[in-house]
Scaffold this active site. Sequence first.
Site, PDB file in Angstrom:
ATOM      1  N   LYS A 193      -7.126   9.579  22.043  1.00 49.71           N
ATOM      2  CA  LYS A 193      -7.101  11.006  21.711  1.00 49.71           C
ATOM      3  C   LYS A 193      -5.680  11.424  21.304  1.00 49.71           C
ATOM      4  O   LYS A 193      -4.743  10.631  21.369  1.00 49.71           O
ATOM      5  CB  LYS A 193      -7.637  11.819  22.894  1.00 49.71           C
ATOM      6  CG  LYS A 193      -9.118  11.518  23.214  1.00 49.71           C
ATOM      7  CD  LYS A 193     -10.066  12.122  22.207  1.00 49.71           C
ATOM      8  CE  LYS A 193     -11.473  11.590  22.131  1.00 49.71           C
ATOM      9  NZ  LYS A 193     -12.245  11.348  23.309  1.00 49.71           N
TER      10      LYS A 193
HETATM   11  C1  LIG Z   1     -13.657  11.435  23.944  1.00 47.34           C
HETATM   12  C2  LIG Z   1     -14.756  12.432  23.967  1.00 47.34           C
HETATM   13  C3  LIG Z   1     -15.373  12.846  25.157  1.00 47.34           C
HETATM   14  C4  LIG Z   1     -15.165  12.156  26.474  1.00 47.34           C
HETATM   15  O1  LIG Z   1     -13.895  12.066  26.934  1.00 47.34           O
HETATM   16  P1  LIG Z   1     -13.501  10.871  27.942  1.00 47.34           P
HETATM   17  O2  LIG Z   1     -12.159  11.287  28.420  1.00 47.34           O
HETATM   18  O3  LIG Z   1     -13.474   9.617  27.136  1.00 47.34           O
HETATM   19  O4  LIG Z   1     -14.523  10.837  29.025  1.00 47.34           O
HETATM   20  C5  LIG Z   1     -16.309  13.853  25.107  1.00 47.34           C
HETATM   21  N1  LIG Z   1     -16.662  14.421  23.954  1.00 47.34           N
HETATM   22  C6  LIG Z   1     -16.121  14.052  22.785  1.00 47.34           C
HETATM   23  C7  LIG Z   1     -16.546  14.765  21.547  1.00 47.34           C
HETATM   24  C8  LIG Z   1     -15.171  13.032  22.749  1.00 47.34           C
HETATM   25  O5  LIG Z   1     -14.663  12.631  21.575  1.00 47.34           O
END
Ligand SMILES: *Cc1c(COP(=O)(O)O)cnc(C)c1O
Length: 378
Positions: A193
């Site tokens: 991210k």
């Molecule tokens: C990455 C992501 C999540 C989940 O986040 P994690 O920290 O990996 O559990 C949820 N929704 C979207 C749209 C994502 O891209």
Amino acid sequence: MSQPSDFIYLSPPHMGGSEQQYIQQAFDQNWITTAGANVNGFEQELATYTGVSSAAALVSGTAALHLALLALGVGPGDEVFCSTFTFVASTNPIRYVVATPVLIDSEPTTWNLCPTALEDAFKDRQKKGKLPKALMLVHLYGMPSHMQEIQEITNRYGVPIIEDAAEALGSKYNGQFLGTFGKAGVFSFNGNKIITTSGGGALISDDPGLVEQARWLSMQAKDNLPYYHHTSMGFNYRMSNISAGIGRGQLEVLEKRVQQKRKVFDTYRQLLQDVEELEWHLEPEGFYSNRWLSCFTIRKGSSLTPEALRLELLAVNIESRPLWYPMHLQPLYRECDYFGARVSDDLFARGLCLPSGSNLSFSDQERVADAVRKAFLS
Ligand SMILES: *Cc1c(COP(=O)(O)O)cnc(C)c1O
């Protein structure tokens, strides 16, 4: 790992420099677990940055979505409207609380929730006599959703929004940060991210009681007694003080990361302006994306599929990724009710994400652009 040294990754971590100082402080004070200055500091700094009253630091974005649903009282027998064009982590938590997702399609400009499909879904449920308990609204790839139109509808029906802003930290709609429009907003700090805590997430809200409840649930829901007494079922979802140290260092450079990611997108557009088959994911007026990933769709009628392009790029050590495979097509969610015009099916069929690291060098970006151009010419 085992990739060649010139391999270009999709969105690798990008440390700012002070992460290790925060971690060192935690070691020095022997605050290694889920309590300490970094967790509290990270929560405060995240709340201040986004402009809300409070934040809860958690082990993942998925955990944050789960707690957001619980904090809004979603449970067995309830329906939750949810963007169909998303990662499975948006819909799974709806099932964790034994509620039922109803999937809503995208519109072609932002690729996010279509207000018309949303209105259709509400009309249908109103006719059937039961409204959903919440709307799970996803801002994909950092692009804001049509907030004004969507909020006009949800306000009219009195249904709260949970914003899945996992990919959209730092993005804004009419100057306001995403994650702050809904009753609760969720971010992810997973490794790929825009900023990372090595793994983590957060729930933010302007309702301090809601955040307090989520935080309490994230620490096994202990009642206020000297011994371990429980009347509610909680979870072990609290972020560690070490991870939060990484997060504090990353927050210091978040604004810079947004600028760098936006620059990556603009540079691709410039370098590839001669390739007419590419339709870039453009921002409407007032929409400000953190450009987590630079994406496009390939014009209808082109002989090149995104999968053929992905393989050509991989052959020259460049990682790219298909767009999300919509939930209404997934074996796991296929039988869910769905409202829309199959816009997200078309986006999946024609879209691709290019390497978008905030640390991507200009020469590497030229390499990507040259490889993309070559694939369309050959
Ligand atoms: C990455 C992501 C999540 C989940 O986040 P994690 O920290 O990996 O559990 C949820 N929704 C979207 C749209 C994502 O891209």
